[in-house]
Design a protein around this motif. Structure first.
Motif, mmCIF file in Angstrom:
data_model
loop_
_atom_site.group_PDB
_atom_site.id
_atom_site.type_symbol
_atom_site.label_atom_id
_atom_site.label_comp_id
_atom_site.label_asym_id
_atom_site.label_seq_id
_atom_site.Cartn_x
_atom_site.Cartn_y
_atom_site.Cartn_z
ATOM 1 N N MET A 257 -7.375 1.001 0.212
ATOM 2 C CA MET A 257 -7.992 -0.304 0.003
ATOM 3 C C MET A 257 -6.956 -1.420 0.108
ATOM 4 O O MET A 257 -7.251 -2.501 0.642
ATOM 5 N N LEU A 258 -5.750 -1.171 -0.389
ATOM 6 C CA LEU A 258 -4.719 -2.201 -0.316
ATOM 7 C C LEU A 258 -4.353 -2.498 1.130
ATOM 8 O O LEU A 258 -4.068 -3.655 1.470
ATOM 9 N N ARG A 259 -4.355 -1.475 1.979
ATOM 10 C CA ARG A 259 -4.063 -1.725 3.392
ATOM 11 C C ARG A 259 -5.127 -2.629 4.023
ATOM 12 O O ARG A 259 -4.820 -3.464 4.878
ATOM 13 N N VAL A 260 -6.364 -2.449 3.602
ATOM 14 C CA VAL A 260 -7.443 -3.294 4.124
ATOM 15 C C VAL A 260 -7.282 -4.736 3.652
ATOM 16 O O VAL A 260 -7.509 -5.692 4.404
ATOM 17 N N LEU A 261 -6.861 -4.902 2.396
ATOM 18 C CA LEU A 261 -6.792 -6.232 1.788
ATOM 19 C C LEU A 261 -5.390 -6.835 1.815
ATOM 20 O O LEU A 261 -5.182 -7.904 1.237
ATOM 21 N N ALA A 262 -4.455 -6.168 2.468
ATOM 22 C CA ALA A 262 -3.059 -6.623 2.428
ATOM 23 C C ALA A 262 -2.909 -8.034 2.996
ATOM 24 O O ALA A 262 -2.253 -8.890 2.384
ATOM 25 N N PHE A 263 -3.508 -8.290 4.150
ATOM 26 C CA PHE A 263 -3.334 -9.619 4.743
ATOM 27 C C PHE A 263 -4.054 -10.706 3.965
ATOM 28 O O PHE A 263 -3.463 -11.770 3.717
ATOM 29 N N ALA B 260 -2.440 -7.206 -6.012
ATOM 30 C CA ALA B 260 -2.068 -5.930 -5.403
ATOM 31 C C ALA B 260 -2.122 -4.800 -6.430
ATOM 32 O O ALA B 260 -2.603 -3.695 -6.127
ATOM 33 N N GLY B 261 -1.647 -5.054 -7.640
ATOM 34 C CA GLY B 261 -1.688 -4.034 -8.679
ATOM 35 C C GLY B 261 -3.107 -3.651 -9.058
ATOM 36 O O GLY B 261 -3.427 -2.464 -9.231
ATOM 37 N N CYS B 262 -3.980 -4.645 -9.169
ATOM 38 C CA CYS B 262 -5.378 -4.363 -9.504
ATOM 39 C C CYS B 262 -6.055 -3.523 -8.425
ATOM 40 O O CYS B 262 -6.828 -2.600 -8.727
ATOM 41 N N VAL B 263 -5.768 -3.827 -7.171
ATOM 42 C CA VAL B 263 -6.360 -3.058 -6.080
ATOM 43 C C VAL B 263 -5.868 -1.612 -6.113
ATOM 44 O O VAL B 263 -6.648 -0.668 -5.930
ATOM 45 N N LEU B 264 -4.575 -1.410 -6.361
ATOM 46 C CA LEU B 264 -4.042 -0.047 -6.413
ATOM 47 C C LEU B 264 -4.632 0.739 -7.580
ATOM 48 O O LEU B 264 -4.961 1.922 -7.445
ATOM 49 N N ILE B 265 -4.764 0.098 -8.723
ATOM 50 C CA ILE B 265 -5.331 0.792 -9.885
ATOM 51 C C ILE B 265 -6.790 1.144 -9.649
ATOM 52 O O ILE B 265 -7.246 2.253 -9.965
ATOM 53 N N ALA B 266 -7.538 0.222 -9.071
ATOM 54 C CA ALA B 266 -8.976 0.427 -8.917
ATOM 55 C C ALA B 266 -9.337 1.298 -7.718
ATOM 56 O O ALA B 266 -10.292 2.072 -7.778
ATOM 57 N N ALA B 267 -8.572 1.184 -6.621
ATOM 58 C CA ALA B 267 -9.009 1.846 -5.394
ATOM 59 C C ALA B 267 -7.911 2.582 -4.643
ATOM 60 O O ALA B 267 -8.215 3.479 -3.861
ATOM 61 N N GLY B 268 -6.656 2.198 -4.794
ATOM 62 C CA GLY B 268 -5.589 2.932 -4.133
ATOM 63 C C GLY B 268 -5.065 2.269 -2.878
ATOM 64 O O GLY B 268 -5.395 1.131 -2.547
ATOM 65 N N ARG C 100 -15.511 -6.555 5.185
ATOM 66 C CA ARG C 100 -16.395 -5.902 4.222
ATOM 67 C C ARG C 100 -16.776 -4.482 4.656
ATOM 68 O O ARG C 100 -16.958 -3.598 3.813
ATOM 69 N N ARG C 101 -16.892 -4.242 5.945
ATOM 70 C CA ARG C 101 -17.221 -2.889 6.397
ATOM 71 C C ARG C 101 -16.068 -1.929 6.124
ATOM 72 O O ARG C 101 -16.283 -0.789 5.702
ATOM 73 N N ASN C 102 -14.859 -2.371 6.388
ATOM 74 C CA ASN C 102 -13.704 -1.533 6.097
ATOM 75 C C ASN C 102 -13.556 -1.308 4.600
ATOM 76 O O ASN C 102 -13.133 -0.234 4.159
ATOM 77 N N ILE C 103 -13.900 -2.329 3.813
ATOM 78 C CA ILE C 103 -13.836 -2.188 2.354
ATOM 79 C C ILE C 103 -14.857 -1.152 1.882
ATOM 80 O O ILE C 103 -14.555 -0.279 1.063
ATOM 81 N N ALA C 104 -16.078 -1.245 2.428
ATOM 82 C CA ALA C 104 -17.123 -0.311 2.011
ATOM 83 C C ALA C 104 -16.801 1.120 2.421
ATOM 84 O O ALA C 104 -17.200 2.072 1.738
ATOM 85 N N GLY C 105 -16.060 1.281 3.522
ATOM 86 C CA GLY C 105 -15.749 2.624 3.999
ATOM 87 C C GLY C 105 -14.399 3.147 3.565
ATOM 88 O O GLY C 105 -14.013 4.255 3.949
ATOM 89 N N ALA C 106 -13.669 2.377 2.774
ATOM 90 C CA ALA C 106 -12.331 2.800 2.354
ATOM 91 C C ALA C 106 -12.413 3.943 1.352
ATOM 92 O O ALA C 106 -13.337 4.015 0.535
ATOM 93 N N PRO D 5 -10.758 12.210 -2.072
ATOM 94 C CA PRO D 5 -11.016 10.763 -2.047
ATOM 95 C C PRO D 5 -12.480 10.490 -1.758
ATOM 96 O O PRO D 5 -13.111 11.173 -0.954
ATOM 97 N N THR D 6 -13.031 9.539 -2.405
ATOM 98 C CA THR D 6 -14.436 9.173 -2.240
ATOM 99 C C THR D 6 -14.563 7.808 -1.592
ATOM 100 O O THR D 6 -13.610 7.037 -1.541
ATOM 101 N N LYS D 7 -15.762 7.536 -1.128
ATOM 102 C CA LYS D 7 -16.048 6.220 -0.575
ATOM 103 C C LYS D 7 -16.404 5.261 -1.698
ATOM 104 O O LYS D 7 -16.669 5.659 -2.826
#
Length: 307
Positions: free
Chosen positions: A124-130, A113-121, A66-72, A9-11
């Motif tokens: 990232m979805l856990r970060v953006l879930a709420f 949710a589908g777009c986030v999973l396809i693009a990042a997994g 945004r920090r959690n997104i950048a480090g996901a 997995p990459t950042k």
């Protein structure tokens, strides 16, 4: 040395931001008709007027994360992602062709949710879930649900107001949602049921619990469970005030600014009651912590042993 290397997995890298921008643009184009229908319809009503604020709050939550997104870690989940994306698009297509705006607006949740999973997994979805889930409060409620909840609430509030004023000595009677006081007859309208405030206050309560009380699960749960009772109590105060205004000043005073002012006051009172409950819960938690700190077992354990 093995010639096979396992993909790690990459950042989140800056080079993939253009793809995310393109994806966001595609979503905006796809849901532009939906947003236009919401602006021209439900978002102009008192009941659903908080929709744009919900979207703004979700964007603010994304910015805060945004920090959690950048480090996901970036590790695509294409199978689940495509299933969610296709499900959302099918819902959007069917709802748009059948003019069911509630389902059409709701379809944005699985699509995002589908777009986030396809693009990042999943990370990232856990970060953006709420932030994604919070958009649910921008979805207009179906009319059948509103009607099913509005009528019982109006009858209940009318009944409680009538009993309280009758016990206080006022000449008052009730027939369903019609209140007769003195020589006047007052009809409790849908706006006086409290449903408008329940939707908006629920969104505020969920946002407040997540943003400020997320680490205190029990406190957050109590706050969320108290939203409906607090809204009903605040709406009771509003209807009681309107009935007394009509009794002493005549029903003509209830039209226009007075009615709108009591509606705004209802919402303010409900928010103040929610914050007051939160403060009381904080005081109770502090007292419990101090009581545990002064427990006999702790005092005995802290005493030095004798020689």
């Amino acid at each position: 040395m093995s010639f096979l290397q396992v993909a790690q997995p990459t950042k989140l890298r800056g080079s993939i931001w253009p793809w995310y921008t393109l994806l966001a643009g595609a979503l905006l184009v796809a849901y532009f008709p939906t947003v236009r229908s919401l602006i021209n319809g439900p978002w102009q009503t008192e009941q659903e007027g908080h929709g744009p604020l919900i979207i703004a709050a979700s964007l603010w939550l994304v910015w805060q994360a945004r920090r959690n997104i950048a480090g996901a870690e970036i590790k695509s989940a294409p199978v689940t992602g495509w299933l969610l994306l296709l499900l959302g698009l099918v819902l959007m297509f069917l709802a748009r062709t059948q003019d069911v705006l509630t389902v059409e607006a709701f379809s944005i949740l699985p699509v995002l949710a589908g777009c986030v999973l396809i693009a990042a997994g999943w990370a990232m979805l856990r970060v953006l879930a709420f932030p994604i889930g919070f958009l649910f409060f921008a979805v207009p409620m179906p009319d059948w649900l509103i009607d099913a909840a509005t009528v019982p609430l109006k009858v209940f509030i009318s009944n409680v107001v009538t009993h309280v004023l009758y016990a206080a000595g006022y000449p008052i009677a009730q027939n369903g949602v019609m209140i007769m006081i003195g020589t006047y007859q007052l009809l409790v309208k849908d706006a006086c049921s409290g449903m408008n405030s329940i939707f908006a206050l629920s969104a505020i309560g969920v946002f407040y619990a997540y943003a400020f009380r997320w680490n205190e699960k029990l406190r957050s749960l109590i706050l969320l469970l108290s939203i409906v009772p607090i809204t009903i109590a605040a709406n009771f105060i509003r209807v009681l005030a309107l009935v007394l205004i009509a009794y002493y000043g005549g029903p003509d005073l209830l039209e226009g600014p007075v009615h709108d002012l009591t509606g705004i006051s209802l919402f303010i009172v409900a928010i103040l009651l929610l914050f007051l409950l939160d403060s009381l819960l904080g005081v109770a938690a502090t007292i419990l912590r101090r009581a545990k700190g002064r427990s006999p077992h702790r005092q005995l354990a802290s005493q030095p042993s004798g020689s």
